[in-house]
Design a protein around this motif. Structure first.
Motif, mmCIF file in Angstrom:
data_model
loop_
_atom_site.group_PDB
_atom_site.id
_atom_site.type_symbol
_atom_site.label_atom_id
_atom_site.label_comp_id
_atom_site.label_asym_id
_atom_site.label_seq_id
_atom_site.Cartn_x
_atom_site.Cartn_y
_atom_site.Cartn_z
ATOM 1 N N ALA A 123 -1.096 8.069 3.993
ATOM 2 C CA ALA A 123 -2.232 7.443 4.681
ATOM 3 C C ALA A 123 -2.278 5.937 4.414
ATOM 4 C CB ALA A 123 -3.535 8.107 4.239
ATOM 5 N N LEU A 124 -2.015 5.541 3.181
ATOM 6 C CA LEU A 124 -2.020 4.123 2.829
ATOM 7 C C LEU A 124 -0.917 3.356 3.560
ATOM 8 C CD1 LEU A 124 -2.673 4.505 -0.997
ATOM 9 C CD2 LEU A 124 -4.163 3.271 0.596
ATOM 10 N N LEU A 125 0.173 4.055 3.909
ATOM 11 C CA LEU A 125 1.284 3.412 4.615
ATOM 12 C C LEU A 125 1.155 3.537 6.130
ATOM 13 C CD1 LEU A 125 4.273 4.366 2.272
ATOM 14 C CD2 LEU A 125 3.268 2.095 2.618
ATOM 15 N N GLY A 126 -0.023 3.972 6.590
ATOM 16 C CA GLY A 126 -0.291 3.903 8.021
ATOM 17 C C GLY A 126 0.023 5.137 8.832
ATOM 18 N N ALA A 127 0.108 6.310 8.185
ATOM 19 C CA ALA A 127 0.325 7.539 8.960
ATOM 20 C C ALA A 127 -0.822 7.725 9.953
ATOM 21 C CB ALA A 127 0.398 8.745 8.029
ATOM 22 N N GLU A 128 -0.486 8.215 11.146
ATOM 23 C CA GLU A 128 -1.517 8.428 12.164
ATOM 24 C C GLU A 128 -2.498 9.523 11.750
ATOM 25 O OE1 GLU A 128 -1.779 10.223 16.682
ATOM 26 O OE2 GLU A 128 -0.033 9.010 16.171
#
Length: 213
Positions: free
Chosen positions: A67-72
């Motif tokens: 989530a922190l790395l931008g997962a949708e």
């Protein structure tokens, strides 16, 4: 996000307060978790904008990293309700959105490859033989792009053979060997900390068409 920044965020995550030995619950530390997800994103583009699942999510460390790395979208799946409560609290503390599902991986029934990427630190199978392979089998049915998983280096040949021959992986590659620090959590642990060699694997699943579906 830089690697050090990701590791720092993951260092804030609350871990098991009452780990269950039968589930082989060991914390996935921020050092390994950050490198695992950072590699998945920066070397392969398998996280940002992707639908990601963390199988056997425990306290949600790998899912939080995704989530922190931008997962949708991130889904954490675990059999243990206490772990999911901690994962929920961790997501809230970090202001992250994660869906959390209580389910035994063996009984997980979803329609095909519903996730792009799966990340997991499954049981090593030392307490219950074959537990690691149940996770790998499930992950390769549910991911369309890639599965990232940690397994004991001593099982490398077995993991590769099973993934390619039995579980329909198109490819199985060890990205690096890491040192996994297992803290003294249970009564049978004689030493304060044990250092275990683990492999970070990247598996690419076959498409349903390639599997003859």
């Amino acid at each position: 996000m830089k690697l050090k920044q990701l590791e720092s965020f993951l260092g804030e995550i609350q871990q098991f307060s009452n780990p269950k030995v039968e589930l082989e619950q060991y914390p996935t530390g921020p050092h390994i978790a950050s490198r695992m997800l950072y590699t998945a994103e920066n070397s392969f583009g398998d996280v940002s904008g992707k639908i990601v699942a963390d199988l056997g999510c425990g306290c949600g460390t790998l899912g939080a990293a995704a989530a922190l790395l931008g997962a949708e979208h991130v889904t954490g799946i675990d059999i243990d309700p206490e772990s999911l409560e901690i994962a929920s609290s961790n997501a809230e503390s970090l202001e992250l959105e994660m869906d959390l599902v209580q389910c035994d991986v063996k009984n997980l029934v979803l329609r095909g490859q519903v996730f792009d990427t799966i990340v997991m630190n499954p049981p090593f199978g030392t307490r219950r033989k074959g537990a690691d392979m149940e996770f790998l089998s499930a992950a390769l049915k549910l991911a369309s792009k890639a599965v990232y998983s940690l397994h004991k280096t001593s099982t490398r040949d077995h993991i590769k053979r099973a993934a390619l021959r039995d579980y329909g992986a198109q490819s199985a590659e060890v990205l690096c060997e890491l040192r996994y620090d297992v803290p003294q959590l249970y009564k049978f642990h004689k030493r304060k900390e044990v250092d275990i060699a683990v492999d970070l694997w990247r598996f690419v699943p076959r498409s349903p068409r390639e599997n003859g579906v």
